[in-house]
Design a protein around this motif. Structure first.
Motif, PDB file in Angstrom:
ATOM      1  N   SER A   1       0.829  -1.201   0.000  1.00  0.00           N
ATOM      2  CA  SER A   1       0.000   0.000   0.000  1.00  0.00           C
ATOM      3  C   SER A   1       0.867   1.256   0.000  1.00  0.00           C
ATOM      4  O   SER A   1       0.387   2.345  -0.277  1.00  0.00           O
ATOM      5  CB  SER A   1      -0.921   0.005   1.223  1.00  0.00           C
ATOM      6  OG  SER A   1      -0.181   0.162   2.403  1.00  0.00           O
ATOM      7  N   LEU A   2       2.161   1.092   0.326  1.00  0.00           N
ATOM      8  CA  LEU A   2       3.082   2.215   0.302  1.00  0.00           C
ATOM      9  C   LEU A   2       3.892   2.255  -0.978  1.00  0.00           C
ATOM     10  O   LEU A   2       4.281   3.314  -1.448  1.00  0.00           O
ATOM     11  CB  LEU A   2       4.056   2.116   1.493  1.00  0.00           C
ATOM     12  CG  LEU A   2       3.428   2.125   2.891  1.00  0.00           C
ATOM     13  CD1 LEU A   2       4.520   1.961   3.933  1.00  0.00           C
ATOM     14  CD2 LEU A   2       2.666   3.396   3.136  1.00  0.00           C
ATOM     15  N   TYR A   3       4.156   1.085  -1.545  1.00  0.00           N
ATOM     16  CA  TYR A   3       4.987   0.989  -2.744  1.00  0.00           C
ATOM     17  C   TYR A   3       4.171   0.421  -3.897  1.00  0.00           C
ATOM     18  O   TYR A   3       3.211  -0.312  -3.693  1.00  0.00           O
ATOM     19  CB  TYR A   3       6.151   0.040  -2.500  1.00  0.00           C
ATOM     20  CG  TYR A   3       7.400   0.683  -1.980  1.00  0.00           C
ATOM     21  CD1 TYR A   3       7.725   1.991  -2.308  1.00  0.00           C
ATOM     22  CD2 TYR A   3       8.268  -0.029  -1.174  1.00  0.00           C
ATOM     23  CE1 TYR A   3       8.884   2.565  -1.840  1.00  0.00           C
ATOM     24  CE2 TYR A   3       9.437   0.544  -0.693  1.00  0.00           C
ATOM     25  CZ  TYR A   3       9.732   1.846  -1.038  1.00  0.00           C
ATOM     26  OH  TYR A   3      10.873   2.409  -0.579  1.00  0.00           O
ATOM     27  N   GLY A   4       4.598   0.719  -5.111  1.00  0.00           N
ATOM     28  CA  GLY A   4       4.029   0.046  -6.262  1.00  0.00           C
ATOM     29  C   GLY A   4       4.559  -1.366  -6.319  1.00  0.00           C
ATOM     30  O   GLY A   4       5.625  -1.684  -5.818  1.00  0.00           O
ATOM     31  N   LEU A   5       3.782  -2.279  -6.903  1.00  0.00           N
ATOM     32  CA  LEU A   5       4.225  -3.655  -7.030  1.00  0.00           C
ATOM     33  C   LEU A   5       5.520  -3.705  -7.813  1.00  0.00           C
ATOM     34  O   LEU A   5       5.681  -3.050  -8.828  1.00  0.00           O
ATOM     35  CB  LEU A   5       3.142  -4.494  -7.729  1.00  0.00           C
ATOM     36  CG  LEU A   5       1.810  -4.621  -6.973  1.00  0.00           C
ATOM     37  CD1 LEU A   5       0.828  -5.417  -7.799  1.00  0.00           C
ATOM     38  CD2 LEU A   5       2.008  -5.281  -5.636  1.00  0.00           C
ATOM     39  N   GLY A   6       6.439  -4.511  -7.360  1.00  0.00           N
ATOM     40  CA  GLY A   6       7.702  -4.670  -8.056  1.00  0.00           C
ATOM     41  C   GLY A   6       8.734  -3.626  -7.697  1.00  0.00           C
ATOM     42  O   GLY A   6       9.853  -3.673  -8.181  1.00  0.00           O
ATOM     43  N   THR A   7       8.382  -2.678  -6.835  1.00  0.00           N
ATOM     44  CA  THR A   7       9.334  -1.647  -6.433  1.00  0.00           C
ATOM     45  C   THR A   7      10.163  -2.148  -5.268  1.00  0.00           C
ATOM     46  O   THR A   7       9.628  -2.619  -4.286  1.00  0.00           O
ATOM     47  CB  THR A   7       8.593  -0.368  -6.024  1.00  0.00           C
ATOM     48  OG1 THR A   7       7.807   0.074  -7.113  1.00  0.00           O
ATOM     49  CG2 THR A   7       9.569   0.723  -5.642  1.00  0.00           C
ATOM     50  N   ASP A   8      11.481  -2.026  -5.369  1.00  0.00           N
ATOM     51  CA  ASP A   8      12.360  -2.448  -4.292  1.00  0.00           C
ATOM     52  C   ASP A   8      12.787  -1.282  -3.409  1.00  0.00           C
ATOM     53  O   ASP A   8      13.068  -1.465  -2.235  1.00  0.00           O
ATOM     54  CB  ASP A   8      13.611  -3.124  -4.873  1.00  0.00           C
ATOM     55  CG  ASP A   8      13.281  -4.451  -5.545  1.00  0.00           C
ATOM     56  OD1 ASP A   8      12.433  -5.169  -5.009  1.00  0.00           O
ATOM     57  OD2 ASP A   8      13.849  -4.745  -6.601  1.00  0.00           O
ATOM     58  N   MET A   9      12.847  -0.085  -3.982  1.00  0.00           N
ATOM     59  CA  MET A   9      13.261   1.079  -3.196  1.00  0.00           C
ATOM     60  C   MET A   9      12.830   2.354  -3.899  1.00  0.00           C
ATOM     61  O   MET A   9      12.455   2.323  -5.075  1.00  0.00           O
ATOM     62  CB  MET A   9      14.780   1.070  -2.995  1.00  0.00           C
ATOM     63  CG  MET A   9      15.580   1.214  -4.260  1.00  0.00           C
ATOM     64  SD  MET A   9      17.333   0.814  -4.028  1.00  0.00           S
ATOM     65  CE  MET A   9      17.250  -0.978  -4.006  1.00  0.00           C
ATOM     66  N   THR A  10      12.874   3.454  -3.178  1.00  0.00           N
ATOM     67  CA  THR A  10      12.570   4.748  -3.765  1.00  0.00           C
ATOM     68  C   THR A  10      13.679   5.730  -3.415  1.00  0.00           C
ATOM     69  O   THR A  10      14.351   5.593  -2.400  1.00  0.00           O
ATOM     70  CB  THR A  10      11.228   5.312  -3.256  1.00  0.00           C
ATOM     71  OG1 THR A  10      11.275   5.405  -1.837  1.00  0.00           O
ATOM     72  CG2 THR A  10      10.072   4.453  -3.702  1.00  0.00           C
ATOM     73  N   VAL A  11      13.851   6.712  -4.275  1.00  0.00           N
ATOM     74  CA  VAL A  11      14.884   7.733  -4.092  1.00  0.00           C
ATOM     75  C   VAL A  11      14.193   9.095  -4.037  1.00  0.00           C
ATOM     76  O   VAL A  11      13.420   9.441  -4.937  1.00  0.00           O
ATOM     77  CB  VAL A  11      15.910   7.717  -5.240  1.00  0.00           C
ATOM     78  CG1 VAL A  11      16.966   8.799  -5.031  1.00  0.00           C
ATOM     79  CG2 VAL A  11      16.561   6.346  -5.348  1.00  0.00           C
TER      80      VAL A  11
END
Length: 487
Positions: free
Chosen positions: A51-61
């Motif tokens: 619910s915080l990240y898009g599917l398949g996302t490992d990290m954000t910058v």
């Protein structure tokens, strides 16, 4: 000969074999239960993190917001036209970027070039505050006498012939405020980012050719509140957008209300070639930590947040249960297994001590020490496998019970500043949006093949430990011991 003797000896000592098998079974069943519940906790936590990240996302910058300059105003500012009509409708939109400091779009390519990065995509997260309504002009009326034309006589600073000062009556303002979030999407890479965690349930998503198109995808909840459907139109800062799709979050309710092509969002926010969040997918999930370090080292001033970082922001009964399963459950399993192995080893060693005459006689008949040891280890291995089979059955029953009951756990998601560094991002609170959402997760206890293999390994290990102690004791016996024990 080995098999026949093994079967006969186990048949003679059914109670002792059952005690050893039950001890190992309880330890193995506890390990299976704790492992399966921990796996269920991990799955539940993954649902929360999606619910915080898009599917398949490992990290954000992202990049932390800089401190405002002295005397500058960061609050909303609305401007309305002054018109002479008595009742005038007014509308004004305030579009602001959310969360961290805007990044140059060129940084997306720089992140993509880092070792271990499979893909990266930039998004622009906005907050739109729309104020619309109308002013109604009041009328001046006097509480005293009036002239023949009905107007109040005199005026400020003049004689009114004893009448009261004119007073304005009526008039005022009636405005509605609508606040919603907007995510600018790179329509050429929709497999990564906030829109990836949603499912289009009506209409369609963007096409790669709609980079500059005035179209929008809206969330199901927002569409319902505004009574939007595919084909509806709405305006942001004077630009009319057509709804082409309704998106439903795959895991939990997202706080992003409207999705626009990235170029459109940049135009609205006057942020050309800017993004607020870069979503990153690693080539290997085992290399996420290394990729994070590489990005932080090569791109200064940025904050990199991984799923593991976000997990620490989850509170509530899910967090408490997960902590218990991973710490208390693990050490409890180790303690019970150690006790089971020790009991099995002691019982086996004690049984060997009571079989002095038997093993001494066998050696007197010509059995070498390794055959006696093999006999004891064989009996212990059978006890261990029996205990393993019983433990697997008990563990599976416990895991099935947990899944059938499906106890409800709550997860509180707190966003302290949005985005990494604020634990948000489009699709989960948005950078800069201080939000907290409460989710209810049904706990399951999935049992994997790895867990079953672990149980079998523990059963064999328990049998080997018990057999090793008993076999060592038996191998030290001499034929003379048997003769001394004959009455």
């Amino acid at each position: 000969m080995f098999g026949i003797y093994l079967k006969r000896e186990l048949g003679r000592r059914k109670k002792a074999a059952l005690v050893v098998a039950l001890g190992l079974a309880l330890g193995i069943a506890l390990v299976i239960t704790v492992s399966s519940v921990s796996a269920g906790m991990t799955q539940a936590q993954d649902k929360v993190l999606k619910s915080l990240y898009g599917l398949g996302t490992d990290m954000t910058v992202t990049k932390a917001q800089s401190a405002p300059k002295a005397g500058s105003s960061q609050g909303p500012n609305f401007k309305f036209d002054a018109k002479s009509s008595s009742k005038t409708s007014q509308s004004s939109d305030r579009v602001m970027t959310q969360g961290g400091q805007a990044l140059k779009s060129s940084l997306v390519e720089k992140v993509s070039a880092q070792k271990g990065v499979a893909s990266a995509v930039g998004t622009l997260s906005l907050n739109v505050t729309k104020v619309d309504g109308s002013f109604t002009q009041g009328k001046a009326q006097s509480s005293g006498g009036s002239g023949s034309n009905g107007q109040a006589q005199g005026g400020p600073g003049g004689s009114t012939g004893g009448s009261g000062q004119p007073q304005v009556q009526g008039g005022g303002a009636n405005f509605d405020v609508n606040n919603y979030s907007v995510a600018g999407i790179d329509v050429t890479h929709q497999e990564l980012g906030p829109l990836a965690s949603t499912k289009i349930t009506s209409g369609r998503t963007f096409t790669a050719s709609q980079t500059h198109a005035e179209v929008a995808v809206v969330s199901k909840s927002y569409a319902k509140s505004k009574k939007y459907k595919v084909g509806s139109t709405f305006k942001i800062s004077g630009t009319k957008y057509t709804v082409i799709g309704i998106a439903t979050p795959s895991s939990s309710e997202s706080t992003t209300d409207v999705y626009l092509p990235l170029k459109q969002a940049q135009t609205l926010a006057d942020a050309e070639d800017k993004v607020t969040t870069i979503y990153v997918k690693a080539t290997d999930s085992q290399q996420i930590s290394a990729v994070k370090k590489a990005i932080q080292a090569n791109i200064s001033g940025t904050t990199v947040t991984t799923s593991a970082d976000l997990a620490s922001t989850v509170s509530g009964s899910l967090s408490t249960a997960s902590s218990l399963a991973s710490s208390v459950g693990k050490w409890l399993s180790i303690a019970v297994l150690a006790a089971a192995f020790l009991v099995a080893a002691l019982l086996t060693s004690s049984a060997v001590s009571r079989r002095v005459r038997e093993f001494g006689t066998l050696k007197a008949l010509g059995w070498p020490s390794h055959k006696v040891t093999r006999q004891v280890v064989g009996e212990s291995m059978v006890n261990g496998l029996l205990g393993g089979g019983l433990g697997i059955a008990l563990g599976l029953a416990a895991a099935y019970t947990v899944t059938a009951i499906s106890p409800k756990l709550t997860a509180q998601l707190g966003s302290t500043g949005g985005g990494p560094g604020g634990m948000g991002g489009p699709g989960g609170g948005g950078p800069g949006q201080s939000t907290a959402s409460k989710l209810e997760i049904a706990l399951t206890a999935p049992v994997s093949v790895t867990t079953i293999a672990l149980a079998v390994g523990l059963a064999v290990t328990g049998g080997l430990i018990a057999g090793a102690m008993g076999g060592w004791r038996a191998s030290r016996m001499r034929p003379a011991d048997a003769l001394r024990s004959v009455s």
